[in-house]
Design an enzyme around this catalytic site. Structure first.
Site, PDB file in Angstrom:
ATOM      1  N   HIS A  23      -0.691  -1.979  -1.253  1.00 35.67           N
ATOM      2  CA  HIS A  23      -1.399  -2.846  -2.212  1.00 35.67           C
ATOM      3  C   HIS A  23      -2.894  -2.851  -1.896  1.00 35.67           C
ATOM      4  CE1 HIS A  23      -1.950  -6.496  -4.776  1.00 35.67           C
ATOM      5  NE2 HIS A  23      -2.931  -6.720  -3.910  1.00 35.67           N
ATOM      6  N   GLU A  24      -3.216  -3.104  -0.641  1.00 33.65           N
ATOM      7  CA  GLU A  24      -4.628  -3.156  -0.251  1.00 33.65           C
ATOM      8  C   GLU A  24      -5.277  -1.775  -0.313  1.00 33.65           C
ATOM      9  OE1 GLU A  24      -6.115  -5.881  -0.061  1.00 33.65           O
ATOM     10  OE2 GLU A  24      -4.327  -7.151  -0.040  1.00 33.65           O
ATOM     11  N   HIS A  62      -6.646  -1.191  -3.718  1.00 31.47           N
ATOM     12  CA  HIS A  62      -7.987  -1.770  -3.859  1.00 31.47           C
ATOM     13  C   HIS A  62      -9.025  -0.890  -3.162  1.00 31.47           C
ATOM     14  CE1 HIS A  62      -6.597  -5.436  -5.656  1.00 31.47           C
ATOM     15  NE2 HIS A  62      -5.958  -5.881  -4.576  1.00 31.47           N
TER      16      HIS A  62
END
Length: 446
Positions: free
Chosen positions: A18-19, A22
């Site tokens: 998820h990170e 980003h």
């Protein structure tokens, strides 16, 4: 320990990716990333590569990517062009959306990988209806084929169960079925507002329906149990208890539960011969302090019925990943519908799970094998992705709303409006976390 390791590995995979979503889009958009952290708290591991410090922190409940941002402190003149808040709203939208979209893409891959090993589907047939349950009072019968729930077609047992549970607390649930005789009818579940409906989440969606038929034949005998002491063995067919014929395993199970410490005279058949044994069920105290009886016998499933409702096959790799896409879309939509019902008051907050429940399911799925664990990871990844896309300030979805509004208006929303939104979002998430922990503890205590 097994459960803890399965949970930690799941968090490391899902949060890291998820990170990383980003992170990678931020780098592609020319934004300088200062820190990439998996976990919260003081890091116990750090490593610097280029401009970014990579960290592992001890609280495995999330993670974050810290970018250069003038709103969070002084930024050097040289770094201003690389600051997140100085980018065009379209770039900020792309960076923020990348995390949850990575989770959804990961779910497609995980499901596809699992399905490529083989798929087992359960057709939506009712095998067993437990007496005195929500399902029994709705009139379900063994042999019913569930075709729709409140008008929504269902193709397998899992989707039928999900739709029933999703609609149970909103009011009457109309379940369209084809009976064993071929007739079309509707079974109406009317349990909204009842104590039983409130326990559905704790019972993992169980309302008294099972896809499998169970016989009156003993499938297993626990060591040291009253059944073993009485001489019972796998394959014994139970015929009567205290002089009354046993028509189903449910009758036998209900009798033993209601007879803690009391002698039961059991008749059974073995190799064509009738035998008699006296069994005295162990007394077991439940979490609500009621006493039930337990004899240590497991039933044998009806193998002919099992073969009828179970379909196993191995799709091509392309088809497997296509099914992964379909499953991800389906579960994402179900998750959104659940949040909608939660907001409207048509779903109970008891369905919200926290880290303890997720850890428990992680351990259970890992014990069942690689495919089960992959599908658990996919389901949690979908939940993480959809949750983060909700338009709640402090979540990625809330930031998407702010940046979209800025793009349309040509200027940011007022600082006061943003601060109010962030406070509201933070309060909402804190409340949601408190409810999740409360539900975890109550499930843990039974």
């Amino acid at each position: 320990m097994h459960t803890l390791l399965a949970f930690i590995f799941a968090i490391l995979i899902l949060v890291s990716l998820h990170e990383f979503g980003h992170y990678i889009v931020a780098r592609l958009c020319g934004v300088k990333v200062v820190r990439f952290s998996v976990g919260f708290g003081k890091p116990f591991f750090t490593r610097k590569r280029g401009d970014t410090e990579w960290c592992l922190a001890p609280i495995p409940l999330g993670g974050y990517v810290k970018m250069v941002d003038t709103r969070e402190g002084e930024v050097s003149e040289a770094d201003l062009p690389y600051a997140f808040d100085k980018q065009h709203p379209a770039k900020r939208i792309a960076i923020v959306a990348a995390g949850p979209l990575t989770n959804l893409a990961l779910a497609v891959l995980l499901y596809g990988l699992s399905f490529s090993f083989g798929v087992t589907e359960l057709r939506p047939y009712v095998g067993t209806v437990e007496p005195d349950t929500i399902a029994a009072r709705a009139g379900f019968q063994s042999g019913d084929k569930i075709q729709s729930v409140n008008g929504t077609p269902v193709a397998d047992w899992g989707s039928a169960q999900t739709e029933i549970v999703l609609n149970l607390e909103a009011g009457k649930v109309a379940v369209g079925v084809q009976t064993a005789s071929g007739a079309q009818t509707v079974r109406t579940i009317d349990a909204a507002g009842t104590p039983e409906a409130g326990k559905i989440a704790k019972n993992q969606g169980y309302i008294g329906l099972m896809p499998f038929k169970i016989t009156t034949v003993a499938g297993g005998v626990e060591k040291g149990s009253p059944a073993e002491k009485a001489g019972l063995k796998p394959g014994d067919r139970l015929t009567a208890a205290d002089g009354k014929p046993i028509a189903s395993w449910q009758e036998w199970a209900n009798l033993t539960r209601q007879s803690p410490g009391k002698k039961i005279t059991l008749n059974y058949e073995r190799a064509g011969q009738t035998h008699t044994a006296d069994i005295r069920p162990d007394t077991v105290e439940q979490s609500d302090h009621t006493l039930i009886g337990r004899v240590g016998l497991r039933p044998q499933p009806d193998r002919a019925w099992d073969a009828q409702i179970r379909r196993s096959y191995r799709p091509s790799v392309v088809r497997a990943f296509g099914m992964g896409w379909e499953k991800t879309v389906s579960h994402s939509w179900t998750t959104l519908k659940f949040f909608g019902k939660l907001i409207s008051g048509n779903a109970s907050v008891s369905h919200i799970s926290g880290p303890l429940t997720i850890a428990d399911i992680a351990g259970q799925s890992a014990e069942l094998g690689l495919q089960s664990y992959l599908e658990f990871l996919a389901l949690v990844s979908i939940s993480l992705g959809v949750l983060n896309l909700l338009p709640v300030p402090v979540l990625d979805g809330g930031h998407l709303v702010f940046y979209t509004a800025e793009w349309i208006r040509g200027k940011p929303l007022g600082e006061r409006v943003q601060n109010i939104g962030l406070r509201f979002g933070l309060a909402l998430m804190m409340l949601m976390m408190a409810v999740a922990f409360f539900n975890d503890v109550t499930r843990l205590l039974g």
